[in-house]
Scaffold this motif. Structure first.
Motif, short mmCIF file in Angstrom:
data_model
loop_
_atom_site.label_atom_id
_atom_site.label_comp_id
_atom_site.label_asym_id
_atom_site.label_seq_id
_atom_site.Cartn_x
_atom_site.Cartn_y
_atom_site.Cartn_z
N LYS A 194 -58.04 -28.10 -77.13
CA LYS A 194 -59.46 -28.40 -77.34
C LYS A 194 -60.33 -27.89 -76.20
O LYS A 194 -61.56 -27.88 -76.31
CB LYS A 194 -59.64 -29.91 -77.49
N LEU A 195 -59.71 -27.47 -75.11
CA LEU A 195 -60.46 -26.98 -73.95
C LEU A 195 -60.64 -25.46 -73.98
O LEU A 195 -61.07 -24.87 -72.99
CB LEU A 195 -59.73 -27.37 -72.66
N SER A 196 -60.33 -24.83 -75.09
CA SER A 196 -60.38 -23.37 -75.16
C SER A 196 -61.79 -22.82 -74.96
O SER A 196 -61.95 -21.65 -74.58
CB SER A 196 -59.83 -22.88 -76.50
N SER A 197 -62.81 -23.64 -75.19
CA SER A 197 -64.19 -23.14 -75.08
C SER A 197 -64.92 -23.65 -73.85
O SER A 197 -66.12 -23.43 -73.70
CB SER A 197 -64.99 -23.53 -76.33
N VAL A 198 -64.20 -24.34 -72.94
CA VAL A 198 -64.86 -24.86 -71.75
C VAL A 198 -64.49 -24.00 -70.54
O VAL A 198 -63.45 -23.33 -70.54
CB VAL A 198 -64.48 -26.34 -71.48
N PRO A 199 -65.33 -23.97 -69.51
CA PRO A 199 -65.04 -23.14 -68.33
C PRO A 199 -63.91 -23.70 -67.49
O PRO A 199 -63.81 -24.91 -67.29
CB PRO A 199 -66.36 -23.15 -67.57
N PHE A 200 -63.06 -22.81 -67.00
CA PHE A 200 -61.95 -23.17 -66.11
C PHE A 200 -62.25 -22.67 -64.70
O PHE A 200 -62.77 -21.57 -64.51
CB PHE A 200 -60.65 -22.54 -66.58
N ILE A 201 -61.89 -23.49 -63.72
CA ILE A 201 -61.89 -23.06 -62.32
C ILE A 201 -60.46 -22.65 -62.01
O ILE A 201 -59.54 -23.45 -62.16
CB ILE A 201 -62.32 -24.19 -61.36
N VAL A 202 -60.25 -21.41 -61.59
CA VAL A 202 -58.89 -20.89 -61.45
C VAL A 202 -58.69 -20.25 -60.08
O VAL A 202 -59.65 -19.84 -59.42
CB VAL A 202 -58.58 -19.84 -62.54
N PRO A 203 -57.43 -20.15 -59.63
CA PRO A 203 -57.15 -19.41 -58.39
C PRO A 203 -57.40 -17.92 -58.58
O PRO A 203 -57.45 -17.43 -59.71
CB PRO A 203 -55.66 -19.69 -58.14
N LYS A 204 -57.52 -17.21 -57.49
CA LYS A 204 -57.73 -15.77 -57.55
C LYS A 204 -56.49 -15.06 -58.08
O LYS A 204 -55.39 -15.59 -58.07
CB LYS A 204 -58.10 -15.23 -56.17
N GLN A 205 -56.70 -13.83 -58.54
CA GLN A 205 -55.61 -13.00 -59.03
C GLN A 205 -54.53 -12.88 -57.96
O GLN A 205 -54.82 -12.75 -56.78
CB GLN A 205 -56.12 -11.60 -59.38
N GLY A 206 -53.27 -12.92 -58.39
CA GLY A 206 -52.15 -12.78 -57.47
C GLY A 206 -51.57 -14.09 -57.01
O GLY A 206 -50.44 -14.13 -56.51
N ARG A 207 -52.31 -15.19 -57.18
CA ARG A 207 -51.79 -16.50 -56.80
C ARG A 207 -50.81 -16.98 -57.87
O ARG A 207 -51.03 -16.80 -59.06
CB ARG A 207 -52.93 -17.51 -56.67
N ARG A 208 -49.73 -17.61 -57.45
CA ARG A 208 -48.73 -18.07 -58.41
C ARG A 208 -49.26 -19.23 -59.25
O ARG A 208 -48.86 -19.40 -60.40
CB ARG A 208 -47.45 -18.44 -57.68
N LEU A 209 -50.18 -20.01 -58.69
CA LEU A 209 -50.82 -21.06 -59.48
C LEU A 209 -51.62 -20.43 -60.61
O LEU A 209 -51.65 -20.96 -61.73
CB LEU A 209 -51.71 -21.93 -58.59
N ARG A 210 -52.27 -19.31 -60.35
CA ARG A 210 -53.03 -18.60 -61.39
C ARG A 210 -52.09 -18.22 -62.54
O ARG A 210 -52.43 -18.38 -63.71
CB ARG A 210 -53.69 -17.37 -60.78
N GLU A 211 -50.92 -17.72 -62.21
CA GLU A 211 -49.96 -17.32 -63.24
C GLU A 211 -49.54 -18.52 -64.08
O GLU A 211 -49.39 -18.42 -65.31
CB GLU A 211 -48.74 -16.67 -62.59
N SER A 212 -49.35 -19.68 -63.42
CA SER A 212 -48.97 -20.89 -64.16
C SER A 212 -50.08 -21.34 -65.09
O SER A 212 -49.83 -21.72 -66.24
CB SER A 212 -48.63 -22.01 -63.17
N VAL A 213 -51.32 -21.30 -64.61
CA VAL A 213 -52.46 -21.69 -65.44
C VAL A 213 -52.55 -20.80 -66.67
O VAL A 213 -52.72 -21.29 -67.80
CB VAL A 213 -53.77 -21.62 -64.63
N MET A 214 -52.43 -19.49 -66.48
CA MET A 214 -52.53 -18.57 -67.60
C MET A 214 -51.39 -18.78 -68.59
O MET A 214 -51.58 -18.69 -69.81
CB MET A 214 -52.54 -17.12 -67.09
#
Length: 300
Positions: A194-214
């Motif tokens: 249900k959150l597909s249309s809301v803005p996400f705050i994400v880590p910068k490219q290259g961060r492993r947390l970013r990969e997990s979020v994606m």
């Protein structure tokens, strides 16, 4: 010829490809290929033959180079230990690489406990994200690195020391909370979708947390709207708290925090599982480094 060139050749020999060796050595593939080509020109002979596909094999000269190169690196490691012994540092000082967040929520407790029984041991802490920590470890610039999902260099050994699963956080505003479960219930992937249309705050490219979020968003069937990219989990927390969007952070970030301005949910997916590991070079690590790694594991 530089020590770096020897490390490059040994890595290609071990992994069998320039692509994997470049990743393990934390350089681009063209840079590694050019360095080896330059070395071959200096030596006047080829070190590798390209077989079927992209697999590489050593020439006779390459086999000699690898054997002697390993001896050179071993000699350099032994020389370093002897020099440290001369100035009284051997076995008394450890250099640790760790991300600032885990330094605060994990490492500080381990160090305090360890120093009670080893008061003569001193430490240098280098703040580094997982990729940089692995690079420093491979290059011999730190003795141990605390990393998430180690992946780069096959010579690195790892042991899990800390479990810190990911959680979904969002501001307490109606636009974000609509149709979400009660706060004390886990968030299913159906709810998360249900959150597909809301803005996400994400880590910068290259961060492993970013990969997990994606990966979590992909498993729910959508690509997140990345409205703000930032450096750290702490920044994500503060931006979500301010109402800028939703985010996914390690659960430790909310422990001890004033959560009156946010909701947080456990995520019902295996992709939210996250472990911090202590990484070490089994071949090059000192007894003290290995003992500290085992001590960290014992405190899990």
């Amino acid at each position: 010829m530089q020590l770096r060139d020897i490390q490059y050749v040994l890595s290609v020999s071990k992994l069998g490809s320039f692509t994997e060796a470049a990743s393990a050595c934390f350089v681009s593939e063209p840079a590694l290929s050019q360095a080896i080509s330059k070395l071959e020109s200096q030596l006047g002979t080829k070190l590798f033959l390209r077989g079927n596909g992209r697999h590489l094999t050593l020439t006779d000269a390459g086999k000699v180079f690898v054997g002697e190169g390993e001896n050179v690196l071993d000699a350099m490691s032994a020389l370093k230990e002897k020099m440290e012994a001369c100035i009284g540092n051997r076995g008394k000082h450890l250099r640790l690489a760790i991300a600032p967040y885990y330094e605060k929520c994990y490492l500080s407790n381990v160090l305090a406990s360890f120093q009670q029984s080893h008061p003569s041991v001193t430490f240098s802490i280098i703040e580094a994200m997982s990729d940089e920590g692995e690079r420093l470890l491979v290059m011999g610039d730190v003795d141990l690195a605390f990393v998430i999902s180690p992946r780069k260099d096959k010579s690195i050994k790892c042991k899990c020391v800390f479990d810190d699963d990911l959680v979904l956080i969002m501001p307490r505003t109606r636009v974000f909370m609509a149709n979400m479960p009660q706060e004390d219930r886990p968030c299913s992937m159906d709810d998360f979708r249900k959150l597909s249309s809301v803005p996400f705050i994400v880590p910068k490219q290259g961060r492993r947390l970013r990969e997990s979020v994606m990966a979590i968003c992909k498993s729910a069937g959508f690509r997140p709207i990345c409205s703000i990219e930032t450096e750290s989990s702490s920044n994500i927390y503060e931006l979500v708290k301010s109402g800028c969007g939703v985010g996914i952070v390690p659960s430790g970030i909310i422990k001890g925090s004033n959560c009156s301005d946010i909701f947080y949910y456990a995520l019902k997916t295996p992709l939210s599982r996250r472990q911090l590991s202590v990484a070490y070079n089994e071949r090059a690590s000192s007894d003290l480094a290995l003992n500290f790694a085992l001590y960290a594991v014992s405190m899990r």
